[in-house]
Design an enzyme around this catalytic site. Structure first.
Site, PDB file in Angstrom:
ATOM      1  N   ASP A 182     -10.131  -9.372   7.673  1.00 52.63           N
ATOM      2  CA  ASP A 182     -11.566  -9.352   7.368  1.00 52.63           C
ATOM      3  C   ASP A 182     -12.120 -10.769   7.319  1.00 52.63           C
ATOM      4  O   ASP A 182     -13.225 -11.034   7.784  1.00 52.63           O
ATOM      5  CB  ASP A 182     -11.826  -8.642   6.030  1.00 52.63           C
ATOM      6  N   ASP A 218      -1.891 -18.019   0.765  1.00 47.28           N
ATOM      7  CA  ASP A 218      -3.048 -18.756   0.236  1.00 47.28           C
ATOM      8  C   ASP A 218      -3.456 -19.888   1.171  1.00 47.28           C
ATOM      9  O   ASP A 218      -4.641 -20.125   1.426  1.00 47.28           O
ATOM     10  CB  ASP A 218      -2.795 -19.259  -1.195  1.00 47.28           C
ATOM     11  N   LYS A 244       4.544 -14.939   1.130  1.00 40.35           N
ATOM     12  CA  LYS A 244       4.410 -15.594  -0.179  1.00 40.35           C
ATOM     13  C   LYS A 244       5.830 -15.791  -0.699  1.00 40.35           C
ATOM     14  O   LYS A 244       6.218 -15.305  -1.770  1.00 40.35           O
ATOM     15  CB  LYS A 244       3.549 -14.703  -1.101  1.00 40.35           C
ATOM     16  N   TYR A 298       0.804  -1.220   0.000  1.00 44.61           N
ATOM     17  CA  TYR A 298       0.000   0.000   0.000  1.00 44.61           C
ATOM     18  C   TYR A 298       0.842   1.278   0.000  1.00 44.61           C
ATOM     19  O   TYR A 298       0.326   2.352  -0.271  1.00 44.61           O
ATOM     20  CB  TYR A 298      -0.958   0.021   1.204  1.00 44.61           C
ATOM     21  N   ASP A 332      -4.739  -7.110   5.552  1.00 46.47           N
ATOM     22  CA  ASP A 332      -6.027  -6.467   5.296  1.00 46.47           C
ATOM     23  C   ASP A 332      -7.065  -7.533   4.937  1.00 46.47           C
ATOM     24  O   ASP A 332      -8.191  -7.557   5.461  1.00 46.47           O
ATOM     25  CB  ASP A 332      -5.843  -5.477   4.130  1.00 46.47           C
TER      26      ASP A 332
END
Ligand code: NAD
Length: 357
Positions: free
Chosen positions: A251, A223, A191, A141, A247
């Site tokens: 959620d 993943d 990752k 970000y 992020d």
């Protein structure tokens, strides 16, 4: 102790839930002999309406000078114009940056009495008690360069996933410190099979892990972590990860608890005040009705007591009062009940006053 707490109630249900968290904090203060001084400031849409900007320099300075900041929520349809020169969320980003809070902590606990409110099968949910730590000020970000251009006659968009070693190290060190007071397990999510930034992340996780031999460290690809949160969340304890991965995973994890209204968060920096807020938004659909669930904000206030004021007993007392109220069947509308925001808080304060200490 005396503490100065800046309140940023914000928009929509923000003022309704922050008012209840203040009542809970005042009850804590009177039970334990503390003095909390509250200063209320505008931030978000209400600040755009009054000052023409989502966060004024004065409000930021007041927050920086406080012991802690308690925020409700910002935003709503009134300020949704994507072409507007300022938006409520911009104030939130500027506040996080101005406070230097690089780690976002989201605990997700599934209360036994609320297991049926979750979309997951009950047998998957027993014992779920996860702390997701998201790196908040670096990663995809904030990396540079980012933007649009035209290359070889084609329109192109660029984002950059960038981390300095110290940014990774400080959030991992926090994760290990917090894991020491929990089940002593850190799941570092990356990752590393594809991304160089993740290979640096993993390398530093191993280095920090070596300094904490009593804590088990595992590396999980993002993943796989997304899958595990649904198939076996009870096996996770502290989960720490990059900004965008966090992020998404936070959620996903929040769904486990049944209602958005239940979950707190804390954003912490190296020193300086922490920022505490429920994970939900301003809920314009129920704003002004007095029916919002105040628990996410009250549990955020408990995190404030623990992380910014080092009042562990007080934090635990407030959390136990919330758990006891839920156990006794107290429910706002989002949990299928009929208690108002204020009545729910009354029940929590009642349990706190009657708890044996
Ligand atoms: P939301 O979290 O506000 O609401 C989603 C749903 O959950 C709604 O049906 C709402 O009624 C319900 N809900 C949320 N909190 C609740 C509570 N405490 N008690 C009972 N029910 C609750 O998300 P949204 O509708 O996508 O966003 C509304 C506004 O909030 C938007 O303007 C968005 O930008 C903003 N927002 C702000 C923040 C923040 O301030 N940190 C976070 C998310 C969204």
């Amino acid at each position: 102790m005396q503490a100065n707490i800046v309140l940023l109630p914000g928009d929509g249900i923000g003022p309704e839930v922050v008012a209840e968290a203040v009542r809970a904090l005042e009850a804590v203060a009177s039970l334990f002999g503390h003095s909390f001084v509250f200063t209320e400031r505008l931030m978000g849409g209400c600040s755009i309406d009054t000052f023409g900007t989502s966060l004024t320099d004065e409000t930021l300075a007041d927050c920086q000078a406080a012991d802690a900041v308690l925020l409700g929520a910002v935003g709503g349809p009134k300020w949704d114009d994507p072409a507007a020169k300022d938006r409520p969320e911009r104030g939130l980003l500027a506040l996080r940056k101005g406070l230097g809070v690089f780690a976002n902590l989201r605990p997700v606990k599934v209360h036994p009495a609320l297991i049926d409110s979750s979309p997951l099968k009950p047998e998957k949910l027993h014992g779920v008690d996860i702390l997701v730590i998201r790196e908040l000020t670096g990663g995809l970000y904030f990396g540079w360069p980012k933007g649009r251009d035209v290359k070889d006659g084609r329109e192109r968009a660029v984002d950059t996933l960038e981390y300095y070693d110290y940014e990774i190290r400080r959030v991992l060190e926090l994760a290990f410190r917090l894991a020491a007071g929990r089940k002593k397990k850190v799941t570092s999510v990356d990752k590393a099979n594809v991304l160089e930034s993740s290979r640096l992340w993993r390398q530093i996780a191993i280095q920090v892990g070596a300094q904490h031999p009593e804590i088990t460290l595992e590396h999980v690809l993002v993943d796989t972590a997304a899958m595990r949160l649904i198939t076996g969340p009870a096996w996770m304890d502290v989960v720490v990860t990059e900004n965008m991965f966090g992020d998404i995973l936070t959620d996903e994890a929040s769904v486990l608890a049944g209602s958005m209204g239940m979950l707190p968060s804390a954003s912490l920096g190296a020193n300086g005040p922490g920022l505490y807020e429920p994970i939900h938004g301003s809920a314009p659909d129920i704003a002004g009705k007095g029916i919002a669930n105040p628990i996410g904000t009250i549990l955020s206030a408990a995190m404030l007591l623990r992380h910014s004021l080092s009042l562990e007993t007080e934090a635990a007392t407030l959390e136990q009062a919330v758990a006891q109220a839920i156990h006794d069947g107290c429910r706002t509308a989002d949990l299928g009940g009929s208690l108002t925001t204020r009545q729910m808080t009354d029940e929590i304060i009642h349990h706190m006053r009657n708890a044996e200490r």
